[in-house]
Design an enzyme around this catalytic site. Structure first.
Site, PDB file in Angstrom:
ATOM      1  CG  ASP A  17     -64.447 -41.336 -41.218  1.00  0.00           C
ATOM      2  OD1 ASP A  17     -64.116 -42.000 -42.232  1.00  0.00           O
ATOM      3  OD2 ASP A  17     -63.632 -40.694 -40.528  1.00  0.00           O
ATOM      4  CD1 TRP A  37     -68.044 -52.972 -44.667  1.00  0.00           C
ATOM      5  CD2 TRP A  37     -68.134 -51.660 -42.860  1.00  0.00           C
ATOM      6  NE1 TRP A  37     -69.054 -53.439 -43.870  1.00  0.00           N
ATOM      7  CE2 TRP A  37     -69.132 -52.649 -42.743  1.00  0.00           C
ATOM      8  CE3 TRP A  37     -67.985 -50.707 -41.837  1.00  0.00           C
ATOM      9  CZ2 TRP A  37     -69.980 -52.710 -41.639  1.00  0.00           C
ATOM     10  CZ3 TRP A  37     -68.838 -50.781 -40.742  1.00  0.00           C
ATOM     11  CH2 TRP A  37     -69.825 -51.772 -40.650  1.00  0.00           C
ATOM     12  CG  ASP A  38     -63.204 -45.011 -44.792  1.00  0.00           C
ATOM     13  OD1 ASP A  38     -62.266 -45.126 -45.606  1.00  0.00           O
ATOM     14  OD2 ASP A  38     -63.162 -44.243 -43.808  1.00  0.00           O
ATOM     15  CG  LEU A  39     -58.978 -49.643 -42.858  1.00  0.00           C
ATOM     16  CD1 LEU A  39     -59.670 -50.950 -42.502  1.00  0.00           C
ATOM     17  CD2 LEU A  39     -57.667 -49.920 -43.611  1.00  0.00           C
TER      18      LEU A  39
END
Length: 232
Positions: free
Chosen positions: A175, A8-10
């Protein structure tokens, strides 16, 4: 069969900075007498030092001062503005309960990323938080940290002990284009989310699919994790 892996990106994926990043950068630039660029959303993703070098004319010798001001305000004010995106915690709990292994892979400096993950109680779902080296550090100053997304994802996989990820059982979620490029460097798909900071058309580049909400993301994750898709 090995357990599925989800990276996951943050910011812009798990956490909504709610102006903490863009507003903090604007105030730090103004505080030091520098003009504030019109499009501050570009600053969400890369390390702040990299963004200042790329998107502003701040002289190199002044960048450490701007970054220091931004960081001080982020720790005291920015994190207080930040929120977890709706539905994310429920999805993380579902994935964790299904035996999916998860890690954060972010270009935020690692100590700050760890602080954010701990503040919002996300650590119980993630085995590791792989972040960037200090914004101002030379690229090779910290052998175990890096600036670019491919290396950060690689480090997350290394910490998970996944030296040769199965592209059918491992996926990145993010994103920004950086996330898709980083995943592709390791032969992995990247799922995009529309609730982050992508510029118009950005999610059309390199992402295998894009989710408009967490329910849709759950369905997109199903082929990689064996989760049952969520009905709409």
């Amino acid at each position: 069969m090995s357990a599925p892996v989800v990276l996951w990106d943050l910011d812009g994926t798990l956490l909504d900075p709610a102006g903490a990043i863009t507003g903090g950068i604007a105030r730090a630039l103004a505080e030091h007498g520098h003009p504030v660029p019109a499009d501050l959303d570009r600053f969400v993703g890369p390390p702040v030092g990299v963004s200042l070098r790329t998107f502003t004319d701040v002289p190199e010798e002044q960048i450490p001062h701007v970054v220091a001001s931004y960081r001080a305000r982020y720790r005291t004010e920015g994190l207080a503005q930040t929120r977890i995106y709706p539905g994310v915690e429920e999805l993380l709990e579902t994935l964790h309960g299904a035996g999916v292994r998860m890690a954060v892979a972010t270009q935020k400096p690692e100590p700050v990323a760890v602080l954010a993950v701990e503040k919002f109680g996300l650590g119980r779902w993630f085995e590791t938080v792989s972040g960037a080296a200090d914004d101002l550090a030379a690229p090779h100053a910290h052998p175990h940290l890096a600036h670019d997304k491919p290396a950060i994802i690689g480090e997350a996989l290394r910490r998970l002990g996944v030296t040769a990820p199965d592209p059918a059982r491992a996926v990145m979620i993010g994103d920004r284009t950086y996330d898709a490029e980083g995943a592709a460097a390791h032969g992995l798909d990247c799922l995009g989310v529309t609730w982050g900071f992508a510029a118009p058309g950005e999610l059309e580049q390199g992402f295998v699919a894009v989710a408009r909400d967490v329910a849709e993301l759950t369905g997109l994750l199903a082929p990689y994790t064996s989760l049952a898709p969520t009905g709409r």
